[in-house]
Design a protein around this motif. Sequence first.
Motif, PDB file in Angstrom:
ATOM      1  N   ALA A 260       6.171  -2.273  -0.098  1.00  0.00           N
ATOM      2  CA  ALA A 260       6.143  -1.415   1.093  1.00  0.00           C
ATOM      3  C   ALA A 260       4.706  -1.242   1.568  1.00  0.00           C
ATOM      4  O   ALA A 260       4.139  -0.147   1.507  1.00  0.00           O
ATOM      5  CB  ALA A 260       6.763  -0.058   0.780  1.00  0.00           C
ATOM      6  N   ALA A 263       3.964   1.574   4.271  1.00  0.00           N
ATOM      7  CA  ALA A 263       4.007   2.946   3.745  1.00  0.00           C
ATOM      8  C   ALA A 263       2.773   3.246   2.910  1.00  0.00           C
ATOM      9  O   ALA A 263       2.193   4.340   3.007  1.00  0.00           O
ATOM     10  CB  ALA A 263       5.274   3.140   2.919  1.00  0.00           C
ATOM     11  N   SER A 264       2.352   2.289   2.089  1.00  0.00           N
ATOM     12  CA  SER A 264       1.175   2.505   1.241  1.00  0.00           C
ATOM     13  C   SER A 264      -0.085   2.668   2.083  1.00  0.00           C
ATOM     14  O   SER A 264      -0.921   3.543   1.818  1.00  0.00           O
ATOM     15  CB  SER A 264       1.009   1.331   0.271  1.00  0.00           C
ATOM     16  N   ARG A 266      -0.215   3.579   5.276  1.00  0.00           N
ATOM     17  CA  ARG A 266      -0.132   4.817   6.057  1.00  0.00           C
ATOM     18  C   ARG A 266      -0.503   6.023   5.195  1.00  0.00           C
ATOM     19  O   ARG A 266      -1.224   6.921   5.645  1.00  0.00           O
ATOM     20  CB  ARG A 266       1.282   4.979   6.620  1.00  0.00           C
ATOM     21  N   GLN A 267      -0.063   6.025   3.958  1.00  0.00           N
ATOM     22  CA  GLN A 267      -0.393   7.126   3.052  1.00  0.00           C
ATOM     23  C   GLN A 267      -1.895   7.189   2.804  1.00  0.00           C
ATOM     24  O   GLN A 267      -2.494   8.272   2.781  1.00  0.00           O
ATOM     25  CB  GLN A 267       0.359   6.950   1.729  1.00  0.00           C
TER      26      GLN A 267
END
Length: 278
Positions: A260, A263-264, A266-267
């Motif tokens: 992902a 997601a990684s 964005r975090q």
Amino acid sequence: MTSQPKFALNHMTAPRLDCRAFLDLAASLNCVGVELRNDLADKKLTAAPFFDGEHPAAIGAYARAKGLRLLGLSEAYGFNAWSDSMRDKVQLLIEQAAEAGAESISLIPRNDAPVYAGNERDEALRQALSEIMPMLDKAKLIALIEPLGFVTSSLRHKADAVASIKAVGGEAHFKLVHDTFHHHLAGERDFFPAFTGIVHISGVVDPSLAPEDMQDRHRVLVDDRDRLENTGQLRALLEAGYAGAFSYEAFSTEVHTSSAPAASLRQSMEFVVTNLAR
């Protein structure tokens, strides 16, 4: 309050994605742009050729259709050991950048622990810059010089790069890459916002590593375990007037094999933004 960082992606962070999928990823994260690399196949991170075998103009057009700037093409490695073959390598990268509509090319110094006599190191660097400058001028491009903080590097410190740029009158043709990893490894304290063309960000989280033992394979995304003081470096650059992109450049297999990546990333971006606001 520190200004909002403009994020970008270096293809090294997601080398298993083809160019178009990589551009899709960057656009989904609202990045301002990307950096593409010609060394992914050499590093056995992909079987695809540069630009996936497409014409550079086609990939450049796709990037712009996604609202992305093609911030740069990497790389001409060992540029400060000038030769006819190095001239050809730099010229090819310049031509590809012009065709793709890229804003810059990247110049990487030797990292093989060369032994220099007297002023030989500085003379070699200045010779290379003097040779490359008219090539850049003709193409209306700039080149980004990336000092490497490794003890084996032939150019560890940004101050030395700036001195050579000034010595050849290359202020309009050359800028620096401020890499938070290499800044930390070199033990640098000085920042050169006016000379900085792009910032590379990555984190090292392994608590057992001394700076001299940190290698590219240890470079992950920035989070609360980061040992490189990314937040402090980014804040210093922003407060000093740097307004360019902060490009994620992670070399770790852990990042490359993420199921992902959006997601990684964005975090990590949210972590950086939150900490800069404190």
